[in-house]
Design a protein around this motif. Sequence first.
Motif, PDB file in Angstrom:
ATOM      1  N   UNK A 172      51.594 212.968 -86.193  1.00 33.16           N
ATOM      2  CA  UNK A 172      52.325 213.222 -84.954  1.00 33.16           C
ATOM      3  C   UNK A 172      53.680 213.818 -85.293  1.00 33.16           C
ATOM      4  N   UNK A 173      54.204 214.598 -84.371  1.00 32.16           N
ATOM      5  CA  UNK A 173      55.564 215.085 -84.535  1.00 32.16           C
ATOM      6  C   UNK A 173      56.525 213.935 -84.246  1.00 32.16           C
ATOM      7  N   UNK A 174      57.755 214.078 -84.691  1.00 31.24           N
ATOM      8  CA  UNK A 174      58.768 213.057 -84.436  1.00 31.24           C
ATOM      9  C   UNK A 174      59.580 213.362 -83.185  1.00 31.24           C
ATOM     10  N   UNK A 175      59.419 214.566 -82.650  1.00 34.97           N
ATOM     11  CA  UNK A 175      60.317 215.064 -81.630  1.00 34.97           C
ATOM     12  C   UNK A 175      61.438 215.876 -82.249  1.00 34.97           C
ATOM     13  N   UNK A 247      66.241 211.597 -77.465  1.00 33.09           N
ATOM     14  CA  UNK A 247      67.414 211.686 -76.579  1.00 33.09           C
ATOM     15  C   UNK A 247      68.307 212.872 -76.909  1.00 33.09           C
ATOM     16  N   UNK A 248      67.773 214.057 -76.698  1.00 37.28           N
ATOM     17  CA  UNK A 248      68.511 215.300 -76.864  1.00 37.28           C
ATOM     18  C   UNK A 248      68.315 216.121 -75.591  1.00 37.28           C
ATOM     19  N   UNK A 249      69.159 217.107 -75.330  1.00 32.79           N
ATOM     20  CA  UNK A 249      69.077 217.843 -74.053  1.00 32.79           C
ATOM     21  C   UNK A 249      67.712 218.448 -73.759  1.00 32.79           C
ATOM     22  N   UNK A 250      66.935 218.795 -74.798  1.00 32.63           N
ATOM     23  CA  UNK A 250      65.646 219.448 -74.573  1.00 32.63           C
ATOM     24  C   UNK A 250      64.552 218.495 -74.115  1.00 32.63           C
ATOM     25  N   UNK A 251      64.767 217.172 -74.225  1.00 28.67           N
ATOM     26  CA  UNK A 251      63.774 216.172 -73.810  1.00 28.67           C
ATOM     27  C   UNK A 251      62.435 216.367 -74.518  1.00 28.67           C
ATOM     28  N   UNK A 252      62.493 216.641 -75.839  1.00 33.22           N
ATOM     29  CA  UNK A 252      61.267 216.745 -76.614  1.00 33.22           C
ATOM     30  C   UNK A 252      60.659 215.360 -76.817  1.00 33.22           C
ATOM     31  N   UNK A 253      59.347 215.341 -77.060  1.00 34.06           N
ATOM     32  CA  UNK A 253      58.659 214.061 -77.224  1.00 34.06           C
ATOM     33  C   UNK A 253      57.918 214.042 -78.557  1.00 34.06           C
ATOM     34  N   UNK A 262      47.786 221.501 -86.478  1.00 33.15           N
ATOM     35  CA  UNK A 262      49.056 221.348 -87.179  1.00 33.15           C
ATOM     36  C   UNK A 262      49.708 222.677 -87.541  1.00 33.15           C
ATOM     37  N   UNK A 263      48.931 223.628 -88.010  1.00 34.27           N
ATOM     38  CA  UNK A 263      49.521 224.892 -88.462  1.00 34.27           C
ATOM     39  C   UNK A 263      50.174 225.682 -87.333  1.00 34.27           C
ATOM     40  N   UNK A 264      49.656 225.550 -86.133  1.00 35.35           N
ATOM     41  CA  UNK A 264      50.187 226.314 -85.008  1.00 35.35           C
ATOM     42  C   UNK A 264      51.180 225.530 -84.166  1.00 35.35           C
ATOM     43  N   UNK A 265      51.307 224.242 -84.415  1.00 33.99           N
ATOM     44  CA  UNK A 265      52.177 223.407 -83.586  1.00 33.99           C
ATOM     45  C   UNK A 265      53.640 223.624 -83.947  1.00 33.99           C
ATOM     46  N   UNK A 266      54.487 223.457 -82.956  1.00 34.67           N
ATOM     47  CA  UNK A 266      55.934 223.481 -83.143  1.00 34.67           C
ATOM     48  C   UNK A 266      56.520 222.324 -82.340  1.00 34.67           C
ATOM     49  N   UNK A 267      57.497 221.605 -82.883  1.00 32.55           N
ATOM     50  CA  UNK A 267      58.051 220.460 -82.152  1.00 32.55           C
ATOM     51  C   UNK A 267      58.515 220.811 -80.748  1.00 32.55           C
ATOM     52  N   UNK A 268      59.062 222.019 -80.583  1.00 35.78           N
ATOM     53  CA  UNK A 268      59.593 222.401 -79.280  1.00 35.78           C
ATOM     54  C   UNK A 268      58.504 222.668 -78.246  1.00 35.78           C
ATOM     55  N   UNK A 269      57.231 222.670 -78.667  1.00 34.01           N
ATOM     56  CA  UNK A 269      56.134 222.855 -77.716  1.00 34.01           C
ATOM     57  C   UNK A 269      55.906 221.629 -76.840  1.00 34.01           C
TER      58      UNK A 269
END
Length: 314
Positions: A172-175, A247-253, A262-269
């Motif tokens: 999993x991503x960490x955010x 808890x950052x302005x972008x509200x990433x999860x 995994x190869x195509x994923x980006x945290x900001x997605x």
Amino acid sequence: MGRRTVRVSSPDKPYFPQRGLTKLDVVRYFLTVGDGILRALRDRPTMLERWPRGVFEGATIATRQDNRGDAFYQKRVPAGAPDWVGTAHITFPSGRTADEVAPGELAVVIWAVNLGTLRFHPWPVTRDDVERPDQLRIDLDPLPGVGFDQVVPVAHEVRGFLDELGLAGYPKTTGGRGLHVYVSIEPRWSFGDCRRAVLALGREMQRRRPDLVTTTWWREQRDRPVFVDYNQMARDHTMASAYSIRPTPAALVSAPLAWAELDDARPEDFDVTTMPGRFAERGDPHAGLDERRFSLEPLLALADREGLEAPPER
């Protein structure tokens, strides 16, 4: 199990003002990923990371060194919690004890969110046995300035090694820029054993990818971009759960992934606005995490061959 009504106070309070997201938006987010967040937390002692004023420019979180802040960590169950909020009795490394929230139903998650909780930090144990972890958690922690793209090949190397040992890992991503890999294990070993197992895995990654991986504890001595943080398996060291909100302005999860993604994923997605649609379409990639529990013996045998002792508490 029945249904509960959880009152949401101040639903229009801005929580992520740069995204135009309110407290009610955050509550609705957790409801839409309810099966996933509950799977990550169910019956686990869980520290709450509370941001009751939302996330705004200049907001800080209180620490042991400075207890002033706009947010804080809540280790003990809050006073006045409803009687249906489950708890687990845990012991900290200091020897002090506490009753910590251990969600047994989605209503507990929403109750915590109403208190301002954005990130949930569950222990790798359940309330049934708080001394023996049932999850091995591998933290791939990039050094400052290191991109997600350098962490991904390390995660693939981890997967390959786990496959060789007959173990199944779930990423999993960490955010943020890092990645976590979870392995469901039989609850037979101590925290010290689990830390020794992750250190052994980290040393193997260091051998296989000496260009990328380090297990050097002291930050100033690390000379490779990705640290395998074995100390995250120490007692009272926790990771933000899947589906928690950074808890950052972008509200990433923190987004559970299938290995093929995994190869195509980006945290900001993955954020509060995109995850509900993804969850509705694909479900939870970690749904199978607890279906089979594995033995830690292959990693402990490697630790024995390497002469690795349990790392000291940090």
